[in-house]
Design an enzyme around this catalytic site. Structure first.
Site, PDB file in Angstrom:
ATOM      1  N   PRO A   9       0.782  -1.223   0.000  1.00 17.52           N
ATOM      2  CA  PRO A   9       0.000   0.000   0.000  1.00 17.52           C
ATOM      3  C   PRO A   9       0.820   1.281   0.000  1.00 17.52           C
ATOM      4  O   PRO A   9       1.854   1.366   0.656  1.00 17.52           O
ATOM      5  CB  PRO A   9      -0.833  -0.093   1.287  1.00 17.52           C
ATOM      6  CG  PRO A   9      -0.148  -1.105   2.125  1.00 17.52           C
ATOM      7  CD  PRO A   9       0.495  -2.070   1.169  1.00 17.52           C
ATOM      8  N   ASN A  10       0.329   2.236  -0.768  1.00 16.71           N
ATOM      9  CA  ASN A  10       0.874   3.600  -0.862  1.00 16.71           C
ATOM     10  C   ASN A  10       2.175   3.701  -1.649  1.00 16.71           C
ATOM     11  O   ASN A  10       2.654   4.804  -1.901  1.00 16.71           O
ATOM     12  CB  ASN A  10       1.045   4.233   0.532  1.00 16.71           C
ATOM     13  CG  ASN A  10      -0.264   4.302   1.290  1.00 16.71           C
ATOM     14  OD1 ASN A  10      -1.223   4.855   0.769  1.00 16.71           O
ATOM     15  ND2 ASN A  10      -0.336   3.709   2.469  1.00 16.71           N
ATOM     16  N   ARG A  17       4.448  11.032  -2.267  1.00 13.86           N
ATOM     17  CA  ARG A  17       4.384  10.641  -0.875  1.00 13.86           C
ATOM     18  C   ARG A  17       5.709  10.916  -0.145  1.00 13.86           C
ATOM     19  O   ARG A  17       6.740  10.342  -0.517  1.00 13.86           O
ATOM     20  CB  ARG A  17       4.122   9.138  -0.910  1.00 13.86           C
ATOM     21  CG  ARG A  17       4.256   8.446   0.351  1.00 13.86           C
ATOM     22  CD  ARG A  17       4.194   6.956   0.177  1.00 13.86           C
ATOM     23  NE  ARG A  17       4.010   6.414   1.489  1.00 13.86           N
ATOM     24  CZ  ARG A  17       4.336   5.203   1.855  1.00 13.86           C
ATOM     25  NH1 ARG A  17       4.843   4.360   0.984  1.00 13.86           N
ATOM     26  NH2 ARG A  17       4.151   4.824   3.079  1.00 13.86           N
ATOM     27  N   TYR A  22      10.997   8.841   0.949  1.00 20.24           N
ATOM     28  CA  TYR A  22      10.940   7.826  -0.114  1.00 20.24           C
ATOM     29  C   TYR A  22      11.520   8.276  -1.448  1.00 20.24           C
ATOM     30  O   TYR A  22      11.566   7.485  -2.381  1.00 20.24           O
ATOM     31  CB  TYR A  22       9.480   7.367  -0.302  1.00 20.24           C
ATOM     32  CG  TYR A  22       8.904   6.750   0.954  1.00 20.24           C
ATOM     33  CD1 TYR A  22       9.414   5.554   1.457  1.00 20.24           C
ATOM     34  CD2 TYR A  22       7.868   7.364   1.660  1.00 20.24           C
ATOM     35  CE1 TYR A  22       8.904   4.985   2.615  1.00 20.24           C
ATOM     36  CE2 TYR A  22       7.352   6.799   2.820  1.00 20.24           C
ATOM     37  CZ  TYR A  22       7.878   5.614   3.293  1.00 20.24           C
ATOM     38  OH  TYR A  22       7.377   5.052   4.436  1.00 20.24           O
ATOM     39  N   ASN A  73       7.886  -5.907  -0.932  1.00 20.48           N
ATOM     40  CA  ASN A  73       7.883  -4.751  -0.041  1.00 20.48           C
ATOM     41  C   ASN A  73       6.433  -4.606   0.410  1.00 20.48           C
ATOM     42  O   ASN A  73       5.618  -4.000  -0.295  1.00 20.48           O
ATOM     43  CB  ASN A  73       8.361  -3.489  -0.756  1.00 20.48           C
ATOM     44  CG  ASN A  73       8.384  -2.291   0.188  1.00 20.48           C
ATOM     45  OD1 ASN A  73       7.848  -2.354   1.301  1.00 20.48           O
ATOM     46  ND2 ASN A  73       8.984  -1.200  -0.242  1.00 20.48           N
ATOM     47  N   ALA A  76       3.244  -0.804   4.701  1.00 20.77           N
ATOM     48  CA  ALA A  76       2.730  -0.766   6.086  1.00 20.77           C
ATOM     49  C   ALA A  76       2.306  -2.143   6.595  1.00 20.77           C
ATOM     50  O   ALA A  76       2.373  -2.415   7.804  1.00 20.77           O
ATOM     51  CB  ALA A  76       1.566   0.208   6.166  1.00 20.77           C
ATOM     52  N   HIS A  79       4.365  -4.454   9.081  1.00 22.08           N
ATOM     53  CA  HIS A  79       4.373  -4.330  10.539  1.00 22.08           C
ATOM     54  C   HIS A  79       3.094  -4.826  11.194  1.00 22.08           C
ATOM     55  O   HIS A  79       2.956  -4.740  12.414  1.00 22.08           O
ATOM     56  CB  HIS A  79       4.612  -2.856  10.908  1.00 22.08           C
ATOM     57  CG  HIS A  79       5.625  -2.177  10.037  1.00 22.08           C
ATOM     58  ND1 HIS A  79       6.944  -2.609   9.986  1.00 22.08           N
ATOM     59  CD2 HIS A  79       5.530  -1.143   9.155  1.00 22.08           C
ATOM     60  CE1 HIS A  79       7.602  -1.832   9.109  1.00 22.08           C
ATOM     61  NE2 HIS A  79       6.772  -0.955   8.595  1.00 22.08           N
ATOM     62  N   ASP A  86       1.792 -15.656   6.793  1.00 22.21           N
ATOM     63  CA  ASP A  86       1.301 -17.031   6.627  1.00 22.21           C
ATOM     64  C   ASP A  86       1.250 -17.436   5.154  1.00 22.21           C
ATOM     65  O   ASP A  86       1.532 -18.589   4.820  1.00 22.21           O
ATOM     66  CB  ASP A  86      -0.094 -17.180   7.253  1.00 22.21           C
ATOM     67  CG  ASP A  86      -0.042 -17.245   8.774  1.00 22.21           C
ATOM     68  OD1 ASP A  86       1.074 -17.355   9.337  1.00 22.21           O
ATOM     69  OD2 ASP A  86      -1.112 -17.195   9.405  1.00 22.21           O
ATOM     70  N   GLU A  97      12.702  -9.684   1.377  1.00 23.11           N
ATOM     71  CA  GLU A  97      11.999  -8.463   1.794  1.00 23.11           C
ATOM     72  C   GLU A  97      12.811  -7.234   1.392  1.00 23.11           C
ATOM     73  O   GLU A  97      14.032  -7.229   1.529  1.00 23.11           O
ATOM     74  CB  GLU A  97      11.879  -8.528   3.318  1.00 23.11           C
ATOM     75  CG  GLU A  97      11.321  -7.322   3.992  1.00 23.11           C
ATOM     76  CD  GLU A  97      11.414  -7.421   5.531  1.00 23.11           C
ATOM     77  OE1 GLU A  97      12.283  -8.169   6.057  1.00 23.11           O
ATOM     78  OE2 GLU A  97      10.638  -6.745   6.186  1.00 23.11           O
ATOM     79  N   HIS A  99      12.765  -2.819   1.723  1.00 28.30           N
ATOM     80  CA  HIS A  99      12.193  -1.538   2.159  1.00 28.30           C
ATOM     81  C   HIS A  99      13.052  -0.421   1.610  1.00 28.30           C
ATOM     82  O   HIS A  99      14.279  -0.468   1.741  1.00 28.30           O
ATOM     83  CB  HIS A  99      12.113  -1.445   3.687  1.00 28.30           C
ATOM     84  CG  HIS A  99      11.205  -2.466   4.256  1.00 28.30           C
ATOM     85  ND1 HIS A  99       9.839  -2.385   4.124  1.00 28.30           N
ATOM     86  CD2 HIS A  99      11.461  -3.624   4.894  1.00 28.30           C
ATOM     87  CE1 HIS A  99       9.296  -3.448   4.675  1.00 28.30           C
ATOM     88  NE2 HIS A  99      10.256  -4.222   5.143  1.00 28.30           N
ATOM     89  N   SER A 101      13.122   2.707   2.700  1.00 35.74           N
ATOM     90  CA  SER A 101      13.678   3.485   3.817  1.00 35.74           C
ATOM     91  C   SER A 101      14.278   2.543   4.863  1.00 35.74           C
ATOM     92  O   SER A 101      14.006   1.341   4.859  1.00 35.74           O
ATOM     93  CB  SER A 101      12.571   4.332   4.450  1.00 35.74           C
ATOM     94  OG  SER A 101      11.601   3.496   5.068  1.00 35.74           O
ATOM     95  N   ARG A 106      13.587   4.307  12.067  1.00 31.59           N
ATOM     96  CA  ARG A 106      12.359   5.115  12.137  1.00 31.59           C
ATOM     97  C   ARG A 106      11.564   4.748  13.406  1.00 31.59           C
ATOM     98  O   ARG A 106      12.117   4.232  14.351  1.00 31.59           O
ATOM     99  CB  ARG A 106      11.565   4.917  10.845  1.00 31.59           C
ATOM    100  CG  ARG A 106      12.340   5.410   9.610  1.00 31.59           C
ATOM    101  CD  ARG A 106      11.571   5.208   8.323  1.00 31.59           C
ATOM    102  NE  ARG A 106      10.330   5.977   8.328  1.00 31.59           N
ATOM    103  CZ  ARG A 106       9.359   5.799   7.425  1.00 31.59           C
ATOM    104  NH1 ARG A 106       9.498   4.895   6.468  1.00 31.59           N
ATOM    105  NH2 ARG A 106       8.259   6.533   7.484  1.00 31.59           N
TER     106      ARG A 106
HETATM  107  C1  DQA Z   1       8.290   0.946   3.551  1.00 30.76           C
HETATM  108  C2  DQA Z   1       8.429   1.197   5.050  1.00 30.76           C
HETATM  109  C3  DQA Z   1       7.118   1.007   5.766  1.00 30.76           C
HETATM  110  O1  DQA Z   1       7.263   1.225   7.164  1.00 30.76           O
HETATM  111  C4  DQA Z   1       6.074   1.976   5.247  1.00 30.76           C
HETATM  112  O2  DQA Z   1       4.836   1.740   5.856  1.00 30.76           O
HETATM  113  C5  DQA Z   1       5.982   1.947   3.768  1.00 30.76           C
HETATM  114  C6  DQA Z   1       7.180   1.796   2.949  1.00 30.76           C
HETATM  115  C7  DQA Z   1       9.591   1.259   2.784  1.00 30.76           C
HETATM  116  O3  DQA Z   1       9.708   0.812   1.650  1.00 30.76           O
HETATM  117  O4  DQA Z   1      10.463   1.967   3.309  1.00 30.76           O
HETATM  118  O5  DQA Z   1       4.904   2.163   3.215  1.00 30.76           O
HETATM  119  O6  DQA Z   1       7.997  -0.424   3.349  1.00 30.76           O
END
Ligand code: DQA
Length: 143
Positions: A9-10, A17, A22, A73, A76, A79, A86, A97, A99, A101, A106
């Site tokens: 998401p996002n 954003r 980012y 990735n 959110a 977390h 699962d 995985e 990320h 950032s 953080r």
């Molecule tokens: C993220 C880090 C997450 O904490 C955050 O909610 C994101 C992006 C990252 O790529 O740094 O949406 O996964």
């Protein structure tokens, strides 16, 4: 080799954003970067982005028997989502995985990664390069 790359998401809002966190490049630039990295590694990629947890679970299940590895990735959902953890465990594909950032530098709620518990590796805080590293890792395993 076929790799499924999932963005949560996002991440479709990249560029707009929180650019201080980012970066200024948009999501289309990220997808182009991933396609280029896959080509360099001689692997096929399927790209998937969703803002919906269940859609991500469905896509992970779809990968079973179709794909050879997953780069994820979960944004959110990293977390919060036991369902994504699962699903990754259920399909048993090698998963990595990513990320953009440095989540560990953080807020504390970003320090826990459920999805990461089912991943062989994590590339964190490397920006777009993390996706290249993840694809290189998965293709390297194949050789
Ligand atoms: C993220 C880090 C997450 O904490 C955050 O909610 C994101 C992006 C990252 O790529 O740094 O949406 O996964």
């Amino acid at each position: 080799m076929k790799i499924l790359v999932i963005n949560g998401p996002n991440l479709n809002m990249l560029g707009i954003r929180e650019p201080d966190i980012y970066g200024k490049q948009d999501f289309a630039a990220l997808e182009a970067f991933i396609r280029q990295a896959a080509e360099e590694c001689g692997t096929e990629v399927e790209l998937f982005q969703s803002n919906h947890e269940g859609a991500i679970v469905d896509k992970i299940q779809w990968a079973y028997g179709t794909m050879d590895g997953i780069v994820i990735n979960p944004a959110a959902y990293t977390h919060t989502s036991v369902a994504i953890l699962d699903a990754l465990k259920a399909v048993g594909l090698p998963a990595v995985e990513v990320h953009l950032s440095d989540v560990n530098a953080r807020e504390e709620f970003r320090h826990i990664s459920y999805a990461g518990m089912a991943c062989e590796k994590s590339f964190i805080g490397m920006g777009f390069e993390g996706y290249r590293a993840a694809i290189q890792y998965l293709t390297g395993k194949q050789r």
